[in-house]
Design a protein around this motif. Structure first.
Motif, mmCIF file in Angstrom:
data_model
loop_
_atom_site.group_PDB
_atom_site.id
_atom_site.type_symbol
_atom_site.label_atom_id
_atom_site.label_comp_id
_atom_site.label_asym_id
_atom_site.label_seq_id
_atom_site.Cartn_x
_atom_site.Cartn_y
_atom_site.Cartn_z
ATOM 1 N N GLN A 1 0.863 -1.292 -0.132
ATOM 2 C CA GLN A 1 0.132 0.037 0.006
ATOM 3 C C GLN A 1 0.851 1.327 -0.030
ATOM 4 N N ALA A 2 1.760 1.215 0.772
ATOM 5 C CA ALA A 2 2.747 2.690 0.820
ATOM 6 C C ALA A 2 3.572 2.892 -0.365
ATOM 7 N N ILE A 3 3.838 1.535 -1.024
ATOM 8 C CA ILE A 3 4.802 1.915 -2.392
ATOM 9 C C ILE A 3 3.611 2.324 -3.304
ATOM 10 N N SER A 4 2.550 1.697 -3.531
ATOM 11 C CA SER A 4 1.569 2.160 -4.557
ATOM 12 C C SER A 4 0.879 3.669 -4.222
ATOM 13 N N ASP A 5 0.889 3.877 -2.897
ATOM 14 C CA ASP A 5 0.552 5.564 -2.657
ATOM 15 C C ASP A 5 1.460 6.318 -2.867
ATOM 16 N N ALA A 6 2.590 6.046 -2.679
ATOM 17 C CA ALA A 6 3.762 7.041 -3.318
ATOM 18 C C ALA A 6 3.858 7.026 -4.632
ATOM 19 N N ALA A 7 3.479 6.013 -5.448
ATOM 20 C CA ALA A 7 3.431 6.171 -6.832
ATOM 21 C C ALA A 7 2.409 6.964 -7.570
ATOM 22 N N ILE A 8 1.071 6.725 -6.879
ATOM 23 C CA ILE A 8 -0.143 7.510 -7.349
ATOM 24 C C ILE A 8 0.175 8.968 -6.968
ATOM 25 N N SER A 9 0.780 9.188 -6.043
ATOM 26 C CA SER A 9 0.743 10.678 -5.423
ATOM 27 C C SER A 9 1.779 11.251 -6.875
ATOM 28 N N LEU A 10 2.489 10.506 -7.207
ATOM 29 C CA LEU A 10 3.477 10.960 -8.136
ATOM 30 C C LEU A 10 2.605 10.949 -9.390
ATOM 31 N N PHE A 11 2.033 10.209 -9.788
ATOM 32 C CA PHE A 11 1.288 10.050 -10.944
ATOM 33 C C PHE A 11 0.246 11.154 -11.344
ATOM 34 N N LEU A 12 -0.509 11.478 -9.995
ATOM 35 C CA LEU A 12 -1.367 12.457 -10.038
ATOM 36 C C LEU A 12 -0.705 13.962 -10.278
ATOM 37 N N ALA A 13 0.442 13.981 -9.701
ATOM 38 C CA ALA A 13 1.079 15.197 -9.521
ATOM 39 C C ALA A 13 1.616 15.564 -10.943
ATOM 40 N N LYS A 14 2.248 14.607 -11.806
ATOM 41 C CA LYS A 14 2.926 14.812 -12.737
ATOM 42 C C LYS A 14 2.640 14.151 -14.084
ATOM 43 N N GLY A 15 1.716 13.148 -14.076
ATOM 44 C CA GLY A 15 1.148 12.500 -15.130
ATOM 45 C C GLY A 15 1.823 11.020 -15.061
ATOM 46 N N PHE A 16 1.091 10.076 -15.393
ATOM 47 C CA PHE A 16 1.512 8.526 -15.529
ATOM 48 C C PHE A 16 2.870 8.498 -16.248
#
Length: 244
Positions: free
Chosen positions: A56-71
């Protein structure tokens, strides 16, 4: 000042402290050994919880970046750095970059199958159990039903449906959902046909709800139509899948 452990305080039921002449108390029973160790099932459960928390922690970190910068603008190396792990470790948890974004669907892969099996144990027919579960999800604003206007949920859905590689990867999750549901329905070609139709109906209902809310309609405005659409869809399924 003495930093030593002062030992136990007075007994709250008597006001007296421990007997200074008493020994350290009984040791292990020599006939049975030092006593039982940790419960293996509890240890496994703790390890599994820690493992899921890491996912969950790894996925949350990734999604935060994806939302901020684009996948497509975020590298796997950036995700690893944000999660404070190495790239090889990240790939042990998530084989692909898309899996990082879709982990939130992991718990839902076999959800329909679990609903059917739980309903069967209570004597509820599969379609009735699935219909009730979907309607309860609408009432509870479960994001899986598409009927949720929380900004974080809307942002995640925009990321998901707006990224072709994520849409393509999501079909893999849906295929596994169909396989699990088909098995719960009894397997064979009949189970596969039924599962395919049911999963497709749930996907279409959720997508329509999300599209309307993303277009600016409120949850309260969409909810009655969402319930009516679900009743219509499950009614049509009942006509064609009367066995369940």
């Amino acid at each position: 000042m003495n930093d030593a452990d002062p030992g136990p305080g007075p007994d709250p039921t008597t006001g007296r402290g421990p007997d200074p002449t008493a020994g350290p108390g009984p040791g292990p029973d020599p006939t049975t050994g030092p006593g039982p160790g940790p419960d293996p099932a509890a240890v496994r459960g703790l390890r599994e919880r820690k493992k899921q928390q890491r996912y969950q922690a790894i996925s949350d970190a990734a999604i935060s970046l994806f939302l901020a910068k684009g996948f497509d603008s975020v590298s796997v190396a950036e995700v690893a750095a944000a999660a404070e792990i190495s790239k090889p470790t990240l790939f042990r948890y998530f084989p692909t970059k898309e899996d990082l974004a879709l982990y939130r669907f992991a718990d839902h892969e076999d959800e329909a199958a679990r609903v059917v099996l739980a309903g069967r144990s209570d004597g509820v027919r599969p379609l009735d159990a699935l219909r009730g579960h979907f309607l309860a999800g609408l009432a509870g604003r479960d994001p899986v039903t598409g009927l949720n206007d929380h900004p974080a949920v809307l942002a995640y859905h925009r990321l998901l449906y707006g990224t072709p590689s994520l849409v393509a990867r999501m079909y893999g999750y849906q295929s596994r959902s169909e396989e699990a549901l088909a098995a719960a329905l009894g397997g064979g070609i009949e189970g596969a046909l039924g599962a395919g139709q049911i999963i497709a109906v749930q996907r279409i209902l959720a997508l329509e709800n999300w599209r309307r809310i993303a277009a600016g309609e409120s949850v309260e405005a969409v909810y009655p139509d969402a319930v009516a659409a679900a009743e219509l869809a499950f009614g049509r399924l009942r006509t064609g899948l009367n066995e369940w």
